[in-house]
Design an enzyme around this catalytic site. Structure first.
Site, PDB file in Angstrom:
ATOM      1  N   HIS A 127      65.051  39.152  64.640  1.00  0.00           N
ATOM      2  CA  HIS A 127      64.158  39.748  63.654  1.00  0.00           C
ATOM      3  C   HIS A 127      64.242  38.882  62.391  1.00  0.00           C
ATOM      4  O   HIS A 127      65.284  38.269  62.128  1.00  0.00           O
ATOM      5  CB  HIS A 127      64.671  41.167  63.358  1.00  0.00           C
ATOM      6  N   ASP A 204      73.631  42.270  64.794  1.00  0.00           N
ATOM      7  CA  ASP A 204      72.563  43.127  64.269  1.00  0.00           C
ATOM      8  C   ASP A 204      72.337  44.247  65.279  1.00  0.00           C
ATOM      9  O   ASP A 204      71.755  44.041  66.336  1.00  0.00           O
ATOM     10  CB  ASP A 204      71.302  42.269  64.074  1.00  0.00           C
ATOM     11  N   GLN A 207      68.767  47.932  66.880  1.00  0.00           N
ATOM     12  CA  GLN A 207      68.145  48.562  68.049  1.00  0.00           C
ATOM     13  C   GLN A 207      69.166  49.035  69.078  1.00  0.00           C
ATOM     14  O   GLN A 207      68.782  49.562  70.121  1.00  0.00           O
ATOM     15  CB  GLN A 207      67.175  47.577  68.740  1.00  0.00           C
ATOM     16  N   LYS A 230      66.677  54.361  62.339  1.00  0.00           N
ATOM     17  CA  LYS A 230      66.404  54.146  63.775  1.00  0.00           C
ATOM     18  C   LYS A 230      67.335  55.021  64.620  1.00  0.00           C
ATOM     19  O   LYS A 230      67.343  54.938  65.843  1.00  0.00           O
ATOM     20  CB  LYS A 230      66.573  52.671  64.129  1.00  0.00           C
ATOM     21  N   CYS A 368      57.881  41.306  63.340  1.00  0.00           N
ATOM     22  CA  CYS A 368      58.828  40.579  62.469  1.00  0.00           C
ATOM     23  C   CYS A 368      59.691  39.612  63.267  1.00  0.00           C
ATOM     24  O   CYS A 368      60.884  39.419  62.956  1.00  0.00           O
ATOM     25  CB  CYS A 368      59.720  41.536  61.660  1.00  0.00           C
TER      26      CYS A 368
HETATM   27  N1  7TS Z   1      66.924  43.875  63.105  1.00  0.00           N
HETATM   28  C1  7TS Z   1      66.234  44.387  64.136  1.00  0.00           C
HETATM   29  C2  7TS Z   1      66.592  44.000  65.529  1.00  0.00           C
HETATM   30  C3  7TS Z   1      65.199  45.286  63.887  1.00  0.00           C
HETATM   31  O1  7TS Z   1      64.538  45.809  64.913  1.00  0.00           O
HETATM   32  C4  7TS Z   1      64.879  45.636  62.547  1.00  0.00           C
HETATM   33  C5  7TS Z   1      63.707  46.516  62.228  1.00  0.00           C
HETATM   34  C6  7TS Z   1      65.656  45.097  61.528  1.00  0.00           C
HETATM   35  C7  7TS Z   1      66.665  44.215  61.843  1.00  0.00           C
HETATM   36  C8  7TS Z   1      65.467  45.476  60.100  1.00  0.00           C
HETATM   37  O2  7TS Z   1      65.846  46.784  59.899  1.00  0.00           O
HETATM   38  P1  7TS Z   1      65.676  47.501  58.485  1.00  0.00           P
HETATM   39  O3  7TS Z   1      65.998  48.934  58.757  1.00  0.00           O
HETATM   40  O4  7TS Z   1      66.635  46.859  57.555  1.00  0.00           O
HETATM   41  O5  7TS Z   1      64.253  47.271  58.081  1.00  0.00           O
HETATM   42  N2  7TS Z   1      62.734  46.536  63.237  1.00  0.00           N
HETATM   43  C9  7TS Z   1      61.476  47.017  63.146  1.00  0.00           C
HETATM   44  C10 7TS Z   1      60.568  47.020  64.211  1.00  0.00           C
HETATM   45  O6  7TS Z   1      60.798  46.604  65.339  1.00  0.00           O
HETATM   46  N3  7TS Z   1      59.413  47.555  63.802  1.00  0.00           N
HETATM   47  O7  7TS Z   1      59.527  47.894  62.500  1.00  0.00           O
HETATM   48  C11 7TS Z   1      60.809  47.577  62.086  1.00  0.00           C
END
Ligand code: 7TS
Length: 410
Positions: A127, A204, A207, A230, A368
């Site tokens: 990401h 990370d 997910q 999430k 992303c």
């Molecule tokens: N890493 C992964 C693997 C992610 O899926 C996401 C967000 C992030 C980092 C960033 O997370 P945040 O909570 O700091 O924003 N993924 C997604 C997605 O798949 N669709 O919208 C956000």
């Protein structure tokens, strides 16, 4: 409702008020769980209870409300410690989310430890939030960013990773589960290999925590991050776990209240862990509600969740495979419940818009992960990502709607 496994999905759905509504006159089908999950009543109610009855700033007041707010806030730290099987509470740092956790490690650990020509390894699956912070710190320090390639199924090529490792490798930062494809990376093996070269590993877990059991001690991971939103909890609260000796040696990420021991104009000494990394008034209500999200998921059980969601994945994969013009994107052997696909000659955004008119929420675009899309030769995909509150009937509805998409766009 077709039943699978031993989850009572009907009861579970009743805990999520948002799922009861109609979108464009149709029952909402929410298949955008990789972006953010919906929240159960216990999480929503916890936020309003906090503001209704014990809103106060924490760690500083001696009045009753402040003590109650502080105690509730710190209970979440304990919940996260248990969720990740972390050795101590001090190793659980509250952040805004994965993005901030990675930036913290890149800036603080990377800033203090990277030297010119040192190497940082990430993968093609990352990401943007696990790419850009490393680009920034590498540019500042003269370090070099190396990328693990993937095969056409969307799996990292382990032998290529091994070839990238050498005595200049200082940090490996890798996604546990790909948000765009659902691929589960072999993080235990990745960590073990990196340690042979003395590199630290950040995982990370954005997910992974909502689908898989994570044991930071068994993994021997150096840094692990996830976002509450999430995991059926609110936005704006996330976690950084780190090994104690690493966190202790790292300089603060932000300066301000709470993170200090003593301030004079000449010199400031810093607070102990975890507070050294928690400057300013935090997101108290959402931190407290994160505990409710964790408790909710834990009560259902990760094993039950994984089993059920895997059935959804297999069903959707087989249904979509029946369409001649649909190509599944991401066919890794080990996957969580993410179905990315493309439809020949149709922009993913058009798929998303037509499905939305049928009340079906999916994500479309590059997710992303632009470098991953470039590697796959795609502008983006349509992505259905499932939770334990989704059903086989909902997947059937999406397939019916896909027939409409094909009719309208051909
Ligand atoms: N890493 C992964 C693997 C992610 O899926 C996401 C967000 C992030 C980092 C960033 O997370 P945040 O909570 O700091 O924003 N993924 C997604 C997605 O798949 N669709 O919208 C956000």
């Amino acid at each position: 409702m077709k039943k699978i496994g031993n989850l009572n999905v009907e009861d579970i759905r009743n805990d999520f008020p948002i799922l009861k509504q109609k979108i464009n006159g149709k029952d909402l089908v929410y298949f955008d769980n990789a972006a953010t999950t919906q929240k159960p009543n216990v999480v929503i109610d916890t936020i309003s209870q906090y503001y209704n009855s014990y809103n106060a700033n924490i760690h500083r007041g001696i009045h009753t409300l402040a003590e109650k707010a502080t105690a509730e806030y710190e209970l979440t730290r304990n919940s996260v410690k248990n969720l990740l099987n972390a050795p101590t509470l001090e190793q659980i740092i509250f952040t805004r989310g994965v993005t901030e956790s990675i930036n913290l490690v890149a800036r603080s650990y990377g800033g203090a430890n990277l030297k010119p020509n040192d190497e940082v390894i990430i993968s093609t699956l990352e990401h943007h939030s696990n790419i850009v912070p490393w680009q920034l710190i590498c540019a500042e320090k003269g370090a070099i960013l190396k990328i693990i390639p993937i095969n056409d199924a969307g799996e990292i090529i382990f032998e290529e990773y091994e070839k990238l490792l050498n005595h200049r490798t200082k940090i490996v930062s890798i996604v546990h589960v790909s948000n765009a494809l659902g691929t589960i990376n072999p993080v235990a093996e990745i960590i073990q290999k990196a340690h042979q070269f003395g590199a630290v590993v950040m995982v990370d877990g954005a997910q992974s925590v909502s689908h898989l059991d994570v044991d930071v001690q068994a993994l021997d991971v150096d840094f692990f991050a996830f976002s509450g939103h999430k995991l059926y909890a609110p936005t704006g609260i996330g976690i950084l776990y780190g090994k104690k000796h690493l966190l202790e040696a790292m300089p603060p990420y932000q300066g301000g209240g709470e993170m200090i021991q003593e301030v004079t104009f000449e010199k400031t000494t810093y607070n102990e862990l975890p507070y050294k990394f928690e400057a300013g008034t935090p997101n108290i209500a959402d931190t407290i509600a994160l505990r409710k999200g964790i408790e909710y998921v834990t009560a259902i059980g990760k094993q039950n969740i994984a089993l059920y969601e895997d059935q959804l994945l297999q069903y959707c994969t087989s249904k979509l495979s029946d369409f001649q013009d649909i190509t599944l994107v991401g066919t890794a052997k080990h996957k969580i419940s993410v179905c990315s696909f493309s439809l020949a000659g149709v922009h993913p955004q058009d798929i998303g818009m037509i499905l939305d008119s049928e009340g079906i929420a999916i994500r479309t675009g590059h997710h992303c992960t632009q470098p991953l899309m470039q590697r796959l030769g795609l502008v983006g995909t349509a992505r259905a990502s499932f939770s334990f509150y989704n059903t086989l009937d909902e997947i059937d509805k999406m397939c019916v709607a896909m027939k409409k998409v094909i009719k309208m766009t051909k």
